[in-house]
Design an enzyme around this catalytic site. Sequence first.
Site, PDB file in Angstrom:
ATOM      1  N   ASN A   1      -4.561  -2.756 -39.403  1.00  0.00           N
ATOM      2  CA  ASN A   1      -3.415  -3.671 -39.489  1.00  0.00           C
ATOM      3  C   ASN A   1      -2.409  -3.348 -38.387  1.00  0.00           C
ATOM      4  O   ASN A   1      -1.906  -4.228 -37.700  1.00  0.00           O
ATOM      5  CB  ASN A   1      -2.720  -3.566 -40.855  1.00  0.00           C
ATOM      6  CG  ASN A   1      -3.687  -3.770 -41.999  1.00  0.00           C
ATOM      7  OD1 ASN A   1      -4.780  -4.279 -41.798  1.00  0.00           O
ATOM      8  ND2 ASN A   1      -3.309  -3.351 -43.194  1.00  0.00           N
ATOM      9  N   ASP A   2      -2.128  -2.058 -38.244  1.00  0.00           N
ATOM     10  CA  ASP A   2      -1.198  -1.650 -37.190  1.00  0.00           C
ATOM     11  C   ASP A   2      -1.900  -1.500 -35.849  1.00  0.00           C
ATOM     12  O   ASP A   2      -1.324  -1.827 -34.818  1.00  0.00           O
ATOM     13  CB  ASP A   2      -0.510  -0.331 -37.573  1.00  0.00           C
ATOM     14  CG  ASP A   2       0.666  -0.576 -38.495  1.00  0.00           C
ATOM     15  OD1 ASP A   2       1.417  -1.530 -38.236  1.00  0.00           O
ATOM     16  OD2 ASP A   2       0.830   0.167 -39.485  1.00  0.00           O
TER      17      ASP A   2
ATOM     18  N   ARG B   1      -1.788   8.792 -48.911  1.00  0.00           N
ATOM     19  CA  ARG B   1      -1.107   8.784 -47.621  1.00  0.00           C
ATOM     20  C   ARG B   1       0.351   9.157 -47.843  1.00  0.00           C
ATOM     21  O   ARG B   1       0.994   8.646 -48.767  1.00  0.00           O
ATOM     22  CB  ARG B   1      -1.199   7.385 -47.019  1.00  0.00           C
ATOM     23  CG  ARG B   1      -0.354   7.249 -45.771  1.00  0.00           C
ATOM     24  CD  ARG B   1      -0.577   5.941 -45.102  1.00  0.00           C
ATOM     25  NE  ARG B   1       0.091   4.843 -45.777  1.00  0.00           N
ATOM     26  CZ  ARG B   1      -0.034   3.571 -45.396  1.00  0.00           C
ATOM     27  NH1 ARG B   1      -0.835   3.255 -44.397  1.00  0.00           N
ATOM     28  NH2 ARG B   1       0.603   2.619 -46.031  1.00  0.00           N
TER      29      ARG B   1
ATOM     30  N   CYS C   1      -9.113   1.805 -43.410  1.00  0.00           N
ATOM     31  CA  CYS C   1      -8.408   1.326 -44.597  1.00  0.00           C
ATOM     32  C   CYS C   1      -7.531   0.113 -44.287  1.00  0.00           C
ATOM     33  O   CYS C   1      -6.785  -0.349 -45.129  1.00  0.00           O
ATOM     34  CB  CYS C   1      -7.593   2.441 -45.240  1.00  0.00           C
ATOM     35  SG  CYS C   1      -6.370   3.152 -44.133  1.00  0.00           S
TER      36      CYS C   1
ATOM     37  N   ARG D   1       2.470  -8.153 -36.647  1.00  0.00           N
ATOM     38  CA  ARG D   1       1.540  -8.589 -37.691  1.00  0.00           C
ATOM     39  C   ARG D   1       2.192  -9.503 -38.727  1.00  0.00           C
ATOM     40  O   ARG D   1       1.503 -10.150 -39.512  1.00  0.00           O
ATOM     41  CB  ARG D   1       0.897  -7.374 -38.375  1.00  0.00           C
ATOM     42  CG  ARG D   1       1.854  -6.523 -39.160  1.00  0.00           C
ATOM     43  CD  ARG D   1       1.249  -5.171 -39.490  1.00  0.00           C
ATOM     44  NE  ARG D   1       0.962  -5.010 -40.904  1.00  0.00           N
ATOM     45  CZ  ARG D   1       0.714  -3.852 -41.495  1.00  0.00           C
ATOM     46  NH1 ARG D   1       0.664  -2.736 -40.777  1.00  0.00           N
ATOM     47  NH2 ARG D   1       0.475  -3.769 -42.769  1.00  0.00           N
TER      48      ARG D   1
ATOM     49  N   GLU E   1      -3.849   4.501 -35.954  1.00  0.00           N
ATOM     50  CA  GLU E   1      -3.290   3.145 -35.923  1.00  0.00           C
ATOM     51  C   GLU E   1      -2.392   2.928 -34.711  1.00  0.00           C
ATOM     52  O   GLU E   1      -1.773   1.880 -34.568  1.00  0.00           O
ATOM     53  CB  GLU E   1      -2.558   2.821 -37.229  1.00  0.00           C
ATOM     54  CG  GLU E   1      -1.602   3.877 -37.715  1.00  0.00           C
ATOM     55  CD  GLU E   1      -1.031   3.597 -39.107  1.00  0.00           C
ATOM     56  OE1 GLU E   1      -1.185   2.480 -39.632  1.00  0.00           O
ATOM     57  OE2 GLU E   1      -0.399   4.513 -39.661  1.00  0.00           O
TER      58      GLU E   1
ATOM     59  N   HIS F   1       6.468  -7.988 -55.146  1.00  0.00           N
ATOM     60  CA  HIS F   1       5.960  -7.335 -56.357  1.00  0.00           C
ATOM     61  C   HIS F   1       4.998  -8.243 -57.101  1.00  0.00           C
ATOM     62  O   HIS F   1       3.990  -7.802 -57.636  1.00  0.00           O
ATOM     63  CB  HIS F   1       7.124  -7.016 -57.307  1.00  0.00           C
ATOM     64  CG  HIS F   1       7.866  -5.788 -56.927  1.00  0.00           C
ATOM     65  ND1 HIS F   1       9.084  -5.830 -56.322  1.00  0.00           N
ATOM     66  CD2 HIS F   1       7.552  -4.499 -57.070  1.00  0.00           C
ATOM     67  CE1 HIS F   1       9.496  -4.603 -56.103  1.00  0.00           C
ATOM     68  NE2 HIS F   1       8.587  -3.775 -56.550  1.00  0.00           N
TER      69      HIS F   1
ATOM     70  N   ARG G   1      -1.047   3.892 -50.994  1.00  0.00           N
ATOM     71  CA  ARG G   1       0.153   3.703 -50.178  1.00  0.00           C
ATOM     72  C   ARG G   1       1.351   4.252 -50.953  1.00  0.00           C
ATOM     73  O   ARG G   1       2.066   3.514 -51.621  1.00  0.00           O
ATOM     74  CB  ARG G   1       0.379   2.213 -49.886  1.00  0.00           C
ATOM     75  CG  ARG G   1      -0.634   1.599 -48.929  1.00  0.00           C
ATOM     76  CD  ARG G   1      -0.278   0.137 -48.680  1.00  0.00           C
ATOM     77  NE  ARG G   1      -0.867  -0.400 -47.467  1.00  0.00           N
ATOM     78  CZ  ARG G   1      -1.995  -1.120 -47.438  1.00  0.00           C
ATOM     79  NH1 ARG G   1      -2.644  -1.381 -48.548  1.00  0.00           N
ATOM     80  NH2 ARG G   1      -2.467  -1.577 -46.295  1.00  0.00           N
TER      81      ARG G   1
HETATM   82  C1  PEP Z   1      -2.911  -0.241 -41.492  1.00  0.00           C
HETATM   83  O1  PEP Z   1      -1.980  -0.215 -40.679  1.00  0.00           O
HETATM   84  O2  PEP Z   1      -4.030  -0.736 -41.249  1.00  0.00           O
HETATM   85  C2  PEP Z   1      -2.734   0.323 -42.846  1.00  0.00           C
HETATM   86  C3  PEP Z   1      -3.744   0.459 -43.677  1.00  0.00           C
HETATM   87  O3  PEP Z   1      -1.479   0.668 -43.210  1.00  0.00           O
HETATM   88  P1  PEP Z   1      -0.356  -0.383 -43.669  1.00  0.00           P
HETATM   89  O4  PEP Z   1      -1.023  -1.727 -43.841  1.00  0.00           O
HETATM   90  O5  PEP Z   1       0.198   0.148 -44.934  1.00  0.00           O
HETATM   91  O6  PEP Z   1       0.584  -0.332 -42.517  1.00  0.00           O
HETATM   92 MG    MG Z   2      -0.236   1.025 -41.003  1.00  0.00          MG
END
Ligand code: PEP
Ligand code: MG
Length: 580
Positions: free
Chosen positions: A456-457, A334, A504, A467, A433, A191, A298
């Site tokens: 990211n995923d 989302r 994103c 990750r 993703e 947080h 998110r």
């Molecule tokens: C991602 O996976 O790139 C993404 C934007 O979602 P999160 O980081 O919330 O998994």
């Molecule tokens: Mg993701």
Amino acid sequence: MKKIMGISASQGISIGRVFYYLDEYLRVPEYTVKENEVNVEIARFEIAIEKTREELVELKNSLNKENSINEAGFLDAHILMLDDPELSKQIKTKIIDSRYNAERALFETVKGFVELIKASSDQYIKERTFDIRDVAKRVLGNLLYKKRVDLRDLNEEVILIAHELLPSDTLTMDKRMVKGIATDAGGRTSHTAILARAFEIPAVLGLRNITAEVRNGDMVIIDGGKGIVIVRPDEPTLEQYRKKLNDWQKKEVELLNLNVLPAETKDGKKILLKANIEIPEETESVISHGADGVGLYRSEFFFIQPGEFASEDEQYKAYSQVLSSMGDKPVTIRTIDLGGDKILPGTAYFEETNPILGWRSIRFCMTRKDIFETQLRALLRASVHGNLRIMFPMISGVEELDQVLEFYELVKLELEKEGVQFDKNIPLGIMIEVPSAALTADILARKVKFFSIGTNDLIQYTIAVDRGNEKIAYLYEPFHPGVLRLLKMIIEGAHSQSIPVAMCGEMAGDPYAAVILLGLGLDIFSMSSFSVPEIKNIIRSVSMVEAEELVGTIFEMKSYKEIDRFVRGWMDERFEHLRQ
Ligand code: PEP
Ligand code: MG
């Protein structure tokens, strides 16, 4: 002088004097009581709990009055913790059986709870220890008749140093006075990190022993972007950072001047730059950094607080607030992306052997349709307050998407029957993703209005690299030829069906990736608000011809290292300030 590396939690540079926020929790009086004093100890404990409850309610009311936003939401969870029967039973048992004084019984019990939570491999669970300690500290303060140092009363500008900074500390502190934050504990998803970013305060967390290194009044430098704290810097270092700070501020102002200008390449290709948010109050920063909308809200952050799932009305209020504060700018919300690394504290949900590949995200929603339906109803109802787009995460194939779309239609029908007003044509999109979705992008593109690439995923699943695992972080390679080929495939698949592609994931806000993404044909970049001006600056400084040439060159290359070295050189040559 000492340089300490931590986790970069909120970028920016600050130089100032330390305010050491002492953890009273570490100084707990420990003694045993006589048998006839046991009841007195229990009564002391109960009175302290009551007093803490009053304090929290008062704090919540005052925060609610100060802000229209639901910042104070987690205080409800803290109040709930006070009522936790297991916690209170264990504390009383320690007073009765071991004759511990109330403070010690509280300390030992909470320590046990915290150890248990810390043993979890999941970052989110771990970070909930902050909430438990926060509540325990308040109770302890009341047992000791000690007033907590109130961070609202700071009367000079400081760099806040603490072992850990609790959510209520971060929310209530005087944000004009806190110029930087450095803590022993905490990670990027805590947080404190999220709020520091939302309030634009440079912060380095996870420093492990910064509290042992500084004393009140020491001079320190916080380099939030690099995750470095310099304690008692020597004069040349101070001079160097004063200059850096000056350059950074100048660059920020210069970049913010771009706000009114479009993100347009030299040869006229217009790009949309949007922002990612985790909490509704971040929209202020989205607007001040000149973003074209919210590309990723998110929404699951709303659910990561302990306690019950947010009700339809609570969600409706939060979504409406985000939508109306963004006016007619598009807002992509989302749907709940829980599971994997984002779990519900204190519940047995998501206790799986392989949670990253497990029951998470859209898979969770499609089996907990009650929770999904509540969110979709809230979203649909909120749609009349702005320009809403809905995005489904973790889609892996056509059947899954069909089922989600079908369910969405059912929820719409139900609302229609009830005579509720909502936008009948909200654009629906999906996150790409999962590699199977990337490989079938052209098929999925026929079913939705937009894509948003979650790098990211996507990188995690493509390279099979967790990750969140620092041991294999060297394998997390955004410029891996495999990842780049997938990105190309996604964008081409979407464009073959004339739908736009956003990104994103963190890669969209990485200045070194910007020209490659342009050259690949990405239409929308979504990132933390902070990064918007920098990416706009880069986009406005290059042409599509150059970007496509760069992509052509790197697609001839064989390895991540070769590409990475080449791209960094290419960018550093054109954007000198990136090198600093
Ligand atoms: C991602 O996976 O790139 C993404 C934007 O979602 P999160 O980081 O919330 O998994
Ligand atoms: Mg993701």
